[in-house]
Design a protein around this motif. Structure first.
Motif, short mmCIF file in Angstrom:
data_model
loop_
_atom_site.label_atom_id
_atom_site.label_comp_id
_atom_site.label_asym_id
_atom_site.label_seq_id
_atom_site.Cartn_x
_atom_site.Cartn_y
_atom_site.Cartn_z
N PRO A 399 0.83 -1.20 0.00
CA PRO A 399 0.00 0.00 0.00
C PRO A 399 0.87 1.26 0.00
O PRO A 399 1.94 1.29 0.61
CB PRO A 399 -0.79 -0.11 1.30
CG PRO A 399 -0.64 -1.51 1.76
CD PRO A 399 0.60 -2.07 1.14
N ALA A 400 0.41 2.27 -0.73
CA ALA A 400 1.00 3.62 -0.70
C ALA A 400 2.49 3.65 -1.04
O ALA A 400 3.26 4.37 -0.42
CB ALA A 400 0.75 4.27 0.66
N THR A 401 2.88 2.88 -2.05
CA THR A 401 4.28 2.98 -2.49
C THR A 401 4.43 4.10 -3.52
O THR A 401 5.54 4.53 -3.81
CB THR A 401 4.79 1.66 -3.09
OG1 THR A 401 3.83 1.18 -4.02
CG2 THR A 401 5.03 0.63 -2.01
N GLY A 402 3.33 4.55 -4.10
CA GLY A 402 3.38 5.70 -4.99
C GLY A 402 3.39 5.34 -6.46
O GLY A 402 3.59 4.19 -6.84
N HIS A 403 3.16 6.37 -7.29
CA HIS A 403 3.21 6.21 -8.74
C HIS A 403 4.65 6.02 -9.20
O HIS A 403 5.59 6.38 -8.49
CB HIS A 403 2.69 7.48 -9.43
CG HIS A 403 1.21 7.64 -9.38
ND1 HIS A 403 0.52 7.81 -8.22
CD2 HIS A 403 0.29 7.67 -10.37
CE1 HIS A 403 -0.76 7.93 -8.48
NE2 HIS A 403 -0.93 7.85 -9.79
N ASP A 404 4.80 5.49 -10.41
CA ASP A 404 6.12 5.50 -11.05
C ASP A 404 6.50 6.96 -11.26
O ASP A 404 5.78 7.70 -11.95
CB ASP A 404 5.98 4.76 -12.39
CG ASP A 404 7.28 4.67 -13.18
OD1 ASP A 404 8.08 5.62 -13.10
OD2 ASP A 404 7.47 3.66 -13.88
N PRO A 405 7.62 7.42 -10.64
CA PRO A 405 7.96 8.85 -10.75
C PRO A 405 8.34 9.26 -12.17
O PRO A 405 8.35 10.45 -12.47
CB PRO A 405 9.15 9.02 -9.81
CG PRO A 405 9.57 7.68 -9.38
CD PRO A 405 8.57 6.66 -9.84
N VAL A 406 8.66 8.30 -13.03
CA VAL A 406 9.02 8.65 -14.41
C VAL A 406 7.79 8.68 -15.31
O VAL A 406 7.53 9.66 -15.99
CB VAL A 406 10.09 7.68 -14.97
CG1 VAL A 406 10.47 8.05 -16.41
CG2 VAL A 406 11.34 7.68 -14.09
N ILE A 407 7.00 7.61 -15.32
CA ILE A 407 5.91 7.53 -16.31
C ILE A 407 4.52 7.44 -15.70
O ILE A 407 3.54 7.34 -16.43
CB ILE A 407 6.10 6.33 -17.28
CG1 ILE A 407 6.13 5.00 -16.50
CG2 ILE A 407 7.36 6.51 -18.11
CD1 ILE A 407 5.83 3.80 -17.39
N GLY A 408 4.42 7.45 -14.38
CA GLY A 408 3.10 7.31 -13.75
C GLY A 408 2.17 8.45 -14.19
O GLY A 408 2.61 9.59 -14.31
N GLN A 409 0.91 8.13 -14.44
CA GLN A 409 -0.09 9.12 -14.83
C GLN A 409 -1.26 9.03 -13.86
O GLN A 409 -1.56 7.97 -13.33
CB GLN A 409 -0.57 8.88 -16.27
CG GLN A 409 0.57 8.89 -17.27
CD GLN A 409 0.12 8.85 -18.74
OE1 GLN A 409 0.57 9.65 -19.53
NE2 GLN A 409 -0.75 7.92 -19.10
N GLY A 410 -1.91 10.19 -13.64
CA GLY A 410 -3.05 10.22 -12.73
C GLY A 410 -2.70 10.99 -11.47
O GLY A 410 -1.53 11.31 -11.23
N ASP A 411 -3.75 11.27 -10.65
CA ASP A 411 -3.55 12.09 -9.44
C ASP A 411 -2.57 11.43 -8.49
O ASP A 411 -2.72 10.27 -8.12
CB ASP A 411 -4.90 12.26 -8.71
CG ASP A 411 -5.82 13.14 -9.53
OD1 ASP A 411 -5.30 13.88 -10.40
OD2 ASP A 411 -7.05 13.07 -9.30
N ARG A 412 -1.63 12.22 -8.05
CA ARG A 412 -0.63 11.69 -7.09
C ARG A 412 -0.99 12.23 -5.72
O ARG A 412 -0.37 13.16 -5.22
CB ARG A 412 0.76 12.12 -7.51
CG ARG A 412 1.09 11.68 -8.95
CD ARG A 412 2.52 11.94 -9.30
NE ARG A 412 2.78 11.48 -10.67
CZ ARG A 412 3.98 11.23 -11.15
NH1 ARG A 412 5.03 11.37 -10.41
NH2 ARG A 412 4.13 10.84 -12.40
N ASP A 413 -2.06 11.66 -5.15
CA ASP A 413 -2.60 12.28 -3.94
C ASP A 413 -2.10 11.67 -2.63
O ASP A 413 -2.38 12.20 -1.57
CB ASP A 413 -4.14 12.30 -4.00
CG ASP A 413 -4.71 11.04 -4.60
OD1 ASP A 413 -3.94 10.05 -4.69
OD2 ASP A 413 -5.89 11.03 -4.97
#
Ligand code: HEM
Length: 457
Positions: A399-413
């Motif tokens: 849980p809550a490891t986060g988006h891919d900082p390079v290509i992740g898309q969508g709200d990074r809340d």
């Protein structure tokens, strides 16, 4: 013997005992799928036909006059290694769903393509992968693209010549909707890099015995069955011997300045000093700029770019779970079918040196990026799965490891933490995820048919 796509043994394409069906498969397969073709200079043309007979004639002519087979390509690579004799340019053709329709295939026939994502086309998949709305894409990609034509070589001149020659054959009824130029970039060690300055293209599924044998493979097996990239070409004469591959093309703009600011700010916030500062970027990508995996080493350096590693003994204290290469290949045995053959190329000119430590202000913030290209046997289970279920998924693996900082898309809340000391449990205070610095400007899904299909059009 029909070609067995699931054979776990890499293909000994050069063996005297190679069976007839496999030879025929290689004689009818486009190059650049099973093995990357040199494409330091690359021209990508997006074409729309408006007359099916004209379109068919054009593709048939290009296929018979300018396209070599996968087998010819492999022979050229072998001859170059032995005698230094230069190979011929690469010409590849991909057809979109709309393209097949325009060439005269009925909707019923198109159902023979097993990949429903291909049958939808990229514009209808925006919500699935959190892409920008189609109205925000570059104009060329908003149109209905029928064919992508790739022309690549080690030198610029043959590409320019071939491009002009092929366009000279384009029927009056057809239109070039758009064009991209890719150009390889290398660091001082000679390794190919992308615009953030990191070695790219190192980790690939390998299908050929000669490529596999050159790789150290104690921990990670780089050999993959042909089934990762090939499917039977539904419109070619033989389903046992004529194969093609689903091809994803995405123009991804990189805000290099913003990414370099993020690297700097992350290093500051973690209190990293001196050579340790490079670990900030390495935690975002999963590798240092020179390609050293951050799960293996706390600092860059130490020989050829490694690929013989897994994340098995790393609970996120070395390479965060969000690191781009950990997201896009967690290196588990049971997810190997997800891996695609990446064949991207960088685009855009820049005056600075992408690999050095120049300040962020001197970096481009637009007009440069990656022409992301990859071969799949299933766009749904490979490219889209990687983008949606891994890169865009903030709860990937834990849980809550986060988006891919390079290509992740969508709200990074959600907030995330980073390890402060390599391999130690001490983590930073929870902080906002890094901003998105890669923007999708358009693209399409294609099928790269067998030469048997193209020659018979
Ligand atoms: C690996 C950068 C887009 C999937 C890498 C590597 C870099 C990189 C530096 C490490 C080199 C290597 O291991 O070969 C980028 C940049 C991108 C981008 C800057 C966008 C501008 C994508 C996209 C996908 C993707 C859109 C798929 C959805 C992968 C995969 C690997 C990789 C599968 C290999 C992981 C492994 O097997 O270890 N990328 N990439 N990348 N990337 Fe990307």
């Amino acid at each position: 013997m029909p070609v067995d796509l699931n054979n776990a043994q890499p293909l000994a394409w050069d063996s005297a005992t190679l069976d007839r069906d496999t030879k025929e498969m290689l004689d009818n397969l486009q190059p650049n799928i099973l093995r990357a073709h040199v494409r330091e200079h690359l021209s990508v043309l997006f074409i729309r036909f408006n007359d099916s007979a004209d379109g068919r004639r054009f593709l048939r002519e290009v296929a018979t006059t300018h396209m070599k087979s996968a087998r010819r390509h492999l022979e050229e690579v072998r001859d170059f290694a032995r005698s230094g004799r230069r190979g011929t340019p690469y010409v590849g053709i991909g057809v979109s769903k709309a393209g097949y329709r325009d060439l005269g295939h009925s909707v019923e026939e198109l159902r023979l393509f097993g990949d429903r994502v291909f049958r939808d086309g990229m514009k209808r998949r925006v919500a699935e992968v959190n892409d920008p709305a189609v109205t925000e894409w570059e104009a060329a990609y908003q149109r209905e693209i029928h064919v992508v034509l790739l022309i690549g070589d080690a030198e610029a001149a043959p590409v320019a010549r071939l491009r002009d020659e092929i366009l000279g054959r384009l029927p009056e009824s057809a239109r070039v909707l758009g064009e991209e130029s890719g150009q390889g970039m290398r660091n001082p060690a000679g390794d190919g890099i992308e615009h953030f300055g990191y070695v790219d293209g190192r980790s690939q599924p390998l299908f050929l015995a000669d490529e596999v044998e050159r790789e150290p493979r104690k921990r990670w097996n780089p050999a993959f069955p042909l089934a990762n990239v090939l499917v039977a070409d539904p419109f070619a004469p033989s389903r046992d011997r004529h194969f093609g591959s689903y091809f994803v093309f995405r123009k991804l703009e990189q805000n290099v300045r913003a990414f370099k600011e993020i690297e700097r700010d992350l290093a500051d916030s973690l209190g990293l000093e001196g050579a340790d500062r490079d670990r900030a970027g390495a935690m975002l990508v999963g590798r240092f700029k020179d390609g050293t995996p951050v799960t293996s080493k706390a600092k860059a350096g130490g020989g050829p770019v490694a690929n013989d590693f897994t994340f098995d003994s790393d609970d996120g204290a070395k390479c965060p779970f969000s690191g781009h290469i950990r997201k896009t290949n967690p290196r588990f045995e049971d997810i190997r079918h997800v891996l695609m053959a990446r064949r991207g190329q960088t685009y855009g000119e820049r005056a600075d040196q992408p690999w050095d430590d120049a300040p962020p202000e001197t970096r481009p913030s637009a007009e440069v990026g990656l022409l992301f290209m990859a071969f799949n046997s299933s766009l749904e289970n490979q490219f889209e799965f990687t983008q949606r279920d891994w890169a865009n998924n903030a709860d990937f693996l834990n849980p809550a490891t986060g988006h891919d900082p390079v290509i992740g898309q969508g709200d990074r809340d959600i907030k995330v933490t980073f390890p402060k000391v390599w391999g130690k449990p001490e983590v930073s205070l929870p902080q906002g995820q890094v901003a998105q610095t890669v923007t999708m400007l358009g693209g399409e899904y294609f099928f790269m048919p067998s030469l048997a299909y193209l020659r018979a059009l």
